[in-house]
Design an enzyme around this catalytic site. Sequence first.
Site, short mmCIF file in Angstrom:
data_model
loop_
_atom_site.label_atom_id
_atom_site.label_comp_id
_atom_site.label_asym_id
_atom_site.label_seq_id
_atom_site.Cartn_x
_atom_site.Cartn_y
_atom_site.Cartn_z
N ASP A 89 25.63 35.18 -13.00
CA ASP A 89 24.19 35.18 -12.82
C ASP A 89 23.55 34.67 -14.13
O ASP A 89 24.18 34.72 -15.19
CB ASP A 89 23.73 36.61 -12.52
CG ASP A 89 22.23 36.76 -12.49
OD1 ASP A 89 21.57 35.96 -11.82
OD2 ASP A 89 21.73 37.68 -13.16
N ASP A 91 19.59 34.98 -15.10
CA ASP A 91 18.50 35.80 -15.64
C ASP A 91 18.96 37.22 -15.94
O ASP A 91 19.57 37.88 -15.10
CB ASP A 91 17.33 35.83 -14.65
CG ASP A 91 16.73 34.46 -14.42
OD1 ASP A 91 16.16 33.91 -15.38
OD2 ASP A 91 16.85 33.93 -13.31
#
Length: 299
Positions: A89, A91
């Site tokens: 991922d 963010d």
Amino acid sequence: MTLVATLIANEADPAITDAVLAEARAVLATEHQPRILHGEVAAEILVAGRPDTAQVLTKRLRRALEGEPIDIAVQVAGPHRRKRLFLADMDSTMIEQECIDELADMVGLKERVSAITERAMRGEIAFEPALRERVALLKGLSVDVIDGLIGEHLSLTAGGRTLVRTMKAHGVYTCLVSGGFSVFTGPIGRTIGFDEDRSNRLGIASGHLTGTVEEPIVGKAAKRDALVELRGRLGLDSVETLAVGDGANDLDMLGEAGLGVAYRAKPAVAAAAHVRVDHGDLTALLYLQGYAASEFVAG
């Protein structure tokens, strides 16, 4: 069968002392001596046991070392401990911020958008409609602000470049897969060193955001699907894959991976993932695979 218990601290707060290692060996009831991966930052200890006892031993170690700034994981010590596919991922994982919140700050709506982001990442509301709602609030924002955000407001998470570059040096394929936006994942993925990136595309017209996001949205299912697709393309078994994330939209990907790591994650995500990292930086994922610091490729 042999299991391996990994203890990880943050380099800024080393805590794997001789006393800690002695306590860990006593809890594990093992005669094996610790293998030091990096000073008082990381170490591992072998212990006999079945795969289904790994979580029990993890909980025992956490209770015994409660209050210490140490991440703990017990895994099978097998030939596939070092992974061959890595998905991450972006963010609040590979970078420290949430890009959509920083965009919202440009139009004075950061507090409002951040509240929606937090609820979505906790799994309190569905990701896809929450994303559409937040993007709609950005309508009319000039795309010119994006380069400035990347250069001045976004920061890479400590250890991320070393993590990716070390894994790539050992033949691992790496993919940045995000519920965020391609205008960020492209340059950030290249800076960190990922082989590819997958994310959502913002609607843009005449140099301004239209307040829309192109379909289909990269959400929870798409992240898992990316792992499955890449695993199949590379001819890998599930056990040979690693994924890391922090939010509810990462849960399916983390569950599908051979090793799913919740990094500084929301409570529900940390509880569901195979392993959680609350103290170490992203090099913790290397220690979990048995890499010593002497093997790291500096970022």
